[in-house]
Scaffold this motif. Structure first.
Motif, PDB file in Angstrom:
ATOM      1  N   GLN A 167       0.830  -1.207   0.000  1.00  0.00           N
ATOM      2  CA  GLN A 167       0.000   0.000   0.000  1.00  0.00           C
ATOM      3  C   GLN A 167       0.866   1.259   0.000  1.00  0.00           C
ATOM      4  OE1 GLN A 167      -3.960  -0.109   2.266  1.00  0.00           O
ATOM      5  NE2 GLN A 167      -2.573  -1.174   3.647  1.00  0.00           N
ATOM      6  N   ARG A 172      -4.230   8.977   2.658  1.00  0.00           N
ATOM      7  CA  ARG A 172      -5.530   9.570   2.362  1.00  0.00           C
ATOM      8  C   ARG A 172      -5.223  10.831   1.552  1.00  0.00           C
ATOM      9  NH1 ARG A 172      -9.308   9.763   7.605  1.00  0.00           N
ATOM     10  NH2 ARG A 172     -10.834  10.251   5.961  1.00  0.00           N
ATOM     11  N   SER A 173      -5.791  10.913   0.360  1.00  0.00           N
ATOM     12  CA  SER A 173      -5.376  11.930  -0.597  1.00  0.00           C
ATOM     13  C   SER A 173      -6.563  12.596  -1.267  1.00  0.00           C
ATOM     14  CB  SER A 173      -4.477  11.275  -1.662  1.00  0.00           C
ATOM     15  OG  SER A 173      -4.098  12.197  -2.650  1.00  0.00           O
ATOM     16  N   VAL A 174      -6.403  13.891  -1.568  1.00  0.00           N
ATOM     17  CA  VAL A 174      -7.411  14.579  -2.367  1.00  0.00           C
ATOM     18  C   VAL A 174      -7.308  14.198  -3.845  1.00  0.00           C
ATOM     19  CG1 VAL A 174      -7.410  16.543  -0.778  1.00  0.00           C
ATOM     20  CG2 VAL A 174      -5.963  16.617  -2.825  1.00  0.00           C
ATOM     21  N   CYS A 208      -7.011  11.008  -5.224  1.00  0.00           N
ATOM     22  CA  CYS A 208      -7.600   9.746  -5.651  1.00  0.00           C
ATOM     23  C   CYS A 208      -8.178   9.020  -4.453  1.00  0.00           C
ATOM     24  CB  CYS A 208      -6.555   8.863  -6.356  1.00  0.00           C
ATOM     25  SG  CYS A 208      -5.119   8.505  -5.326  1.00  0.00           S
ATOM     26  N   GLU A 209      -8.874   7.935  -4.717  1.00  0.00           N
ATOM     27  CA  GLU A 209      -9.462   7.127  -3.653  1.00  0.00           C
ATOM     28  C   GLU A 209      -8.580   5.912  -3.377  1.00  0.00           C
ATOM     29  OE1 GLU A 209     -12.104   8.060  -2.019  1.00  0.00           O
ATOM     30  OE2 GLU A 209     -12.535   9.786  -3.310  1.00  0.00           O
ATOM     31  N   GLY A 210      -8.388   5.602  -2.103  1.00  0.00           N
ATOM     32  CA  GLY A 210      -7.670   4.399  -1.735  1.00  0.00           C
ATOM     33  C   GLY A 210      -6.166   4.573  -1.726  1.00  0.00           C
ATOM     34  N   HIS A 237      -0.687  15.462  -1.867  1.00  0.00           N
ATOM     35  CA  HIS A 237      -1.868  14.747  -1.373  1.00  0.00           C
ATOM     36  C   HIS A 237      -2.851  15.673  -0.661  1.00  0.00           C
ATOM     37  CE1 HIS A 237      -0.631  10.778  -2.540  1.00  0.00           C
ATOM     38  NE2 HIS A 237       0.516  10.882  -1.897  1.00  0.00           N
ATOM     39  N   ARG A 258      -7.488  17.497  -8.587  1.00  0.00           N
ATOM     40  CA  ARG A 258      -8.112  16.392  -9.312  1.00  0.00           C
ATOM     41  C   ARG A 258      -9.266  16.906 -10.153  1.00  0.00           C
ATOM     42  NH1 ARG A 258     -10.795  11.328  -6.180  1.00  0.00           N
ATOM     43  NH2 ARG A 258     -12.087  13.013  -5.366  1.00  0.00           N
TER      44      ARG A 258
END
Length: 246
Positions: free
Chosen positions: A15, A31-33, A35-37, A236, A244
């Motif tokens: 991960q 934990r990022s703005v 993308c997900e996951g 992030h 994004r």
């Protein structure tokens, strides 16, 4: 001088994690703005878009702490980059002690997907190298692609091989890594960058790592002589780079 962004992906247990002050035992999934996951094949391409970069620095934290190289996770990341950004290259730090171990990793990746190794520029970390490894690099065919990371934490050099004291053996690209500033919002370590710049050969490309919070820090790093800076947290969090797309 403009200072480019090189996005960073820290890989732990398959991960992507958020690195803070080099305290690897406490890293948590990202934990990022952007993308997900926390899957590397999702986070990696998103970082390249956000940083407008074709270079992605990857730290294999399993390998750097004495475990096996995360070959499957790296192969998945490389496949995703081939699909989404075929010109992208990985700056990979997998804690190699010498060139034998480096070549073994490249061969194993090519066994998974032929040609994968050609997309990798190896990062040799002073914290991991054994004595003699840096000298062996000088006449090796990998030398033009290789980078040396000069690592330090809390004012102490991480350097059992004596890399910091051998500027005549430094390759043309150097990373100046101040681990306690990674993810700490403490600002870039421009003093250490200047120390290395004063000893490096003319034309050496200097890349800083750790501490950049925003565009002001990035401009200061460029003015201090950095051609690029390794960045993760500020991307992030949305403080640097492209947001994004909706």
């Amino acid at each position: 001088m403009p200072c480019a962004l090189i996005p960073v992906l820290d890989l732990l247990g398959g991960q992507v994690v958020r690195a803070v002050r080099g305290d690897r035992a406490r890293y948590q999934p990202i934990r990022s703005v952007l993308c997900e996951g926390a899957r590397p094949e999702v986070v990696g391409p998103a970082l390249l878009v956000a940083a407008d970069s074709d270079r992605l620095y990857v730290a294999d934290l399993d390998a750097l702490t004495g475990q096996a190289v995360q070959l499957d996770a790296l192969a998945g990341l490389l496949w995703s980059l081939r699909r989404d950004r075929p010109t992208a290259r990985l700056w990979l730090d997998a804690g190699w002690p010498d060139l034998v171990a480096l070549r073994d990793t490249l061969a194993r990746l090519d066994a998974i997907g032929p040609g994968m190794a050609e997309a990798i520029d190896p990062v040799l970390a002073s914290e991991a190298l054994w004595p003699g490894a840096l000298g062996a690099l000088q006449d090796d065919p990998l030398a033009p692609r290789a980078l040396l990371s000069l690592d330090r934490r809390d004012g102490h050099r991480l350097d059992r091989a004596g890399c910091w004291d051998r500027p005549a053996s430094w390759p043309a690209q150097l990373i100046v890594m101040t681990l306690e500033r990674v993810g700490a919002d403490a600002g870039p370590d421009l003093a250490t960058l200047a120390e290395v710049a004063a000893r490096a050969a003319p034309g050496t490309r200097l890349i800083g790592a750790g501490g950049v919070r925003d565009q002001t820090d990035l401009h200061a790093a460029g003015a201090a002589g950095a051609s690029a800076w390794l960045v993760a947290s500020a991307l992030h969090d949305g403080r640097l780079g492209r947001p994004r797309s909706a």
